[in-house]
Design a protein around this motif. Structure first.
Motif, PDB file in Angstrom:
ATOM      1  N   SER A  28      18.447  -1.949  54.477  1.00  0.00           N
ATOM      2  CA  SER A  28      18.634  -2.431  53.105  1.00  0.00           C
ATOM      3  C   SER A  28      17.983  -1.498  52.090  1.00  0.00           C
ATOM      4  N   ASP A  29      16.892  -0.852  52.443  1.00  0.00           N
ATOM      5  CA  ASP A  29      16.221   0.068  51.528  1.00  0.00           C
ATOM      6  C   ASP A  29      17.108   1.278  51.248  1.00  0.00           C
ATOM      7  N   ILE A  30      17.745   1.822  52.283  1.00  0.00           N
ATOM      8  CA  ILE A  30      18.646   2.961  52.111  1.00  0.00           C
ATOM      9  C   ILE A  30      19.863   2.544  51.281  1.00  0.00           C
ATOM     10  N   MET A  31      20.383   1.349  51.540  1.00  0.00           N
ATOM     11  CA  MET A  31      21.530   0.859  50.773  1.00  0.00           C
ATOM     12  C   MET A  31      21.148   0.676  49.304  1.00  0.00           C
ATOM     13  N   TYR A  32      19.978   0.150  49.060  1.00  0.00           N
ATOM     14  CA  TYR A  32      19.501  -0.060  47.696  1.00  0.00           C
ATOM     15  C   TYR A  32      19.417   1.266  46.955  1.00  0.00           C
ATOM     16  N   TRP A  33      18.763   2.258  47.571  1.00  0.00           N
ATOM     17  CA  TRP A  33      18.602   3.542  46.904  1.00  0.00           C
ATOM     18  C   TRP A  33      19.925   4.286  46.799  1.00  0.00           C
ATOM     19  N   GLY A  34      20.845   4.042  47.718  1.00  0.00           N
ATOM     20  CA  GLY A  34      22.188   4.607  47.579  1.00  0.00           C
ATOM     21  C   GLY A  34      22.875   4.059  46.342  1.00  0.00           C
ATOM     22  N   GLY A  35      22.716   2.767  46.099  1.00  0.00           N
ATOM     23  CA  GLY A  35      23.265   2.157  44.889  1.00  0.00           C
ATOM     24  C   GLY A  35      22.610   2.692  43.631  1.00  0.00           C
ATOM     25  N   ILE A  36      21.298   2.876  43.679  1.00  0.00           N
ATOM     26  CA  ILE A  36      20.571   3.435  42.536  1.00  0.00           C
ATOM     27  C   ILE A  36      21.073   4.848  42.236  1.00  0.00           C
ATOM     28  N   ARG A  37      21.304   5.649  43.287  1.00  0.00           N
ATOM     29  CA  ARG A  37      21.817   7.010  43.079  1.00  0.00           C
ATOM     30  C   ARG A  37      23.179   6.986  42.389  1.00  0.00           C
ATOM     31  N   LYS A  38      24.010   6.025  42.752  1.00  0.00           N
ATOM     32  CA  LYS A  38      25.337   5.913  42.127  1.00  0.00           C
ATOM     33  C   LYS A  38      25.183   5.568  40.636  1.00  0.00           C
ATOM     34  N   ILE A  39      24.243   4.709  40.320  1.00  0.00           N
ATOM     35  CA  ILE A  39      23.996   4.361  38.914  1.00  0.00           C
ATOM     36  C   ILE A  39      23.491   5.581  38.150  1.00  0.00           C
ATOM     37  N   VAL A  40      22.619   6.371  38.778  1.00  0.00           N
ATOM     38  CA  VAL A  40      22.095   7.573  38.128  1.00  0.00           C
ATOM     39  C   VAL A  40      23.230   8.570  37.867  1.00  0.00           C
ATOM     40  N   VAL A  41      24.182   8.662  38.790  1.00  0.00           N
ATOM     41  CA  VAL A  41      25.343   9.535  38.573  1.00  0.00           C
ATOM     42  C   VAL A  41      26.081   9.104  37.306  1.00  0.00           C
ATOM     43  N   LEU A  42      26.280   7.797  37.151  1.00  0.00           N
ATOM     44  CA  LEU A  42      26.954   7.302  35.951  1.00  0.00           C
ATOM     45  C   LEU A  42      26.130   7.565  34.691  1.00  0.00           C
ATOM     46  N   VAL A  43      24.807   7.503  34.799  1.00  0.00           N
ATOM     47  CA  VAL A  43      23.939   7.826  33.661  1.00  0.00           C
ATOM     48  C   VAL A  43      24.117   9.295  33.276  1.00  0.00           C
ATOM     49  N   VAL A  44      24.199  10.183  34.268  1.00  0.00           N
ATOM     50  CA  VAL A  44      24.403  11.604  33.986  1.00  0.00           C
ATOM     51  C   VAL A  44      25.750  11.822  33.291  1.00  0.00           C
ATOM     52  N   VAL A  45      26.796  11.136  33.754  1.00  0.00           N
ATOM     53  CA  VAL A  45      28.105  11.238  33.102  1.00  0.00           C
ATOM     54  C   VAL A  45      27.999  10.752  31.651  1.00  0.00           C
ATOM     55  N   GLY A  46      27.306   9.646  31.443  1.00  0.00           N
ATOM     56  CA  GLY A  46      27.116   9.130  30.092  1.00  0.00           C
ATOM     57  C   GLY A  46      26.345  10.095  29.210  1.00  0.00           C
ATOM     58  N   LEU A  47      25.300  10.704  29.753  1.00  0.00           N
ATOM     59  CA  LEU A  47      24.539  11.695  28.984  1.00  0.00           C
ATOM     60  C   LEU A  47      25.410  12.905  28.657  1.00  0.00           C
ATOM     61  N   GLY A  48      26.244  13.307  29.606  1.00  0.00           N
ATOM     62  CA  GLY A  48      27.175  14.409  29.348  1.00  0.00           C
ATOM     63  C   GLY A  48      28.100  14.082  28.190  1.00  0.00           C
ATOM     64  N   ALA A  49      28.596  12.835  28.157  1.00  0.00           N
ATOM     65  CA  ALA A  49      29.462  12.408  27.059  1.00  0.00           C
ATOM     66  C   ALA A  49      28.707  12.427  25.733  1.00  0.00           C
ATOM     67  N   MET A  50      27.450  12.006  25.745  1.00  0.00           N
ATOM     68  CA  MET A  50      26.651  12.007  24.519  1.00  0.00           C
ATOM     69  C   MET A  50      26.401  13.433  24.033  1.00  0.00           C
ATOM     70  N   ILE A  51      26.113  14.342  24.957  1.00  0.00           N
ATOM     71  CA  ILE A  51      25.887  15.743  24.584  1.00  0.00           C
ATOM     72  C   ILE A  51      27.172  16.340  24.006  1.00  0.00           C
ATOM     73  N   ASP A  52      28.310  16.019  24.632  1.00  0.00           N
ATOM     74  CA  ASP A  52      29.594  16.501  24.114  1.00  0.00           C
ATOM     75  C   ASP A  52      29.826  16.023  22.682  1.00  0.00           C
ATOM     76  N   ASN A  53      29.546  14.747  22.426  1.00  0.00           N
ATOM     77  CA  ASN A  53      29.735  14.202  21.072  1.00  0.00           C
ATOM     78  C   ASN A  53      28.776  14.818  20.066  1.00  0.00           C
ATOM     79  N   TRP A  54      27.645  15.255  20.533  1.00  0.00           N
ATOM     80  CA  TRP A  54      26.647  15.872  19.661  1.00  0.00           C
ATOM     81  C   TRP A  54      27.016  17.325  19.356  1.00  0.00           C
ATOM     82  N   ILE A  55      27.368  18.073  20.403  1.00  0.00           N
ATOM     83  CA  ILE A  55      27.625  19.504  20.236  1.00  0.00           C
ATOM     84  C   ILE A  55      29.024  19.775  19.690  1.00  0.00           C
ATOM     85  N   GLN A  56      30.030  19.200  20.338  1.00  0.00           N
ATOM     86  CA  GLN A  56      31.418  19.463  19.942  1.00  0.00           C
ATOM     87  C   GLN A  56      32.248  18.207  20.152  1.00  0.00           C
ATOM     88  N   PRO A  57      32.278  17.305  19.172  1.00  0.00           N
ATOM     89  CA  PRO A  57      33.049  16.075  19.328  1.00  0.00           C
ATOM     90  C   PRO A  57      34.519  16.366  19.663  1.00  0.00           C
TER      91      PRO A  57
END
Length: 161
Positions: free
Chosen positions: A73-102
């Motif tokens: 369960s610990d590995i499954m939990y952290w696997g889920g957390i990693r997936k959420i972090v991937v989505l956070v990185v995608v979201g940050l990428g979108a924010m940077i895009d809107n900041w630099i070159q909308p």
């Protein structure tokens, strides 16, 4: 005419449920979806493929662990957390895009393509773990990737024997 009235009532009941509770819950889910889609820079095919691969990777990882009798369960939990972090990185990428070159989703697209590749490789590895036959070229490639870093000693640079 009564037939159309009954059909209309059935349609409305199916759409909102017998009480307003189903409509309220559906509204909250829709609002959350719109909010998350906005944070991730909008919904497009690349994001849909990434999310589909994330779900398939998680499911095949659980199946592989169950097959090998090492569910954790610990590995499954952290696997889920990693997936959420991937989505956070995608979201940050979108924010940077809107900041630099909308209007030019460069960082978001790069993040999605990078993580789509990683998720795809992980799915293929999980399929191999489950026992799904893979083409020989893919099997050899994964074996080669798995061997990277294991053949050399990081401290001395010499081969292990």
């Amino acid at each position: 005419m009564d037939h159309l009235k009954k059909y209309g009532i059935n349609l409305v009941t199916a759409a909102i449920g017998t009480s307003g509770k189903e409509a309220t819950i559906g509204g909250y889910i829709a609002a959350a979806g719109v909010f998350l889609s906005g944070l991730l820079g909008g919904w497009d095919q690349a994001l849909g493929i990434l999310l589909a691969l994330m779900v398939v990777d998680y499911a095949t990882g659980v199946l592989g662990a169950a097959k090998n009798k090492n569910l954790n369960s610990d590995i499954m939990y952290w696997g889920g957390i990693r997936k959420i972090v991937v989505l956070v990185v995608v979201g940050l990428g979108a924010m940077i895009d809107n900041w630099i070159q909308p209007g030019a989703p460069i960082f978001r697209t790069a993040a999605i393509y990078f993580y789509t590749g990683r998720e795809g490789l992980s799915v293929i590895e999980n399929l191999g773990t489950i026992g799904v036959p893979l083409p020989r070229a893919i099997h050899d490639f994964l074996t080669q990737l798995n061997g990277k870093g294991k053949d050399t000693d990081a401290d001395s640079g010499s081969s292990k024997k």
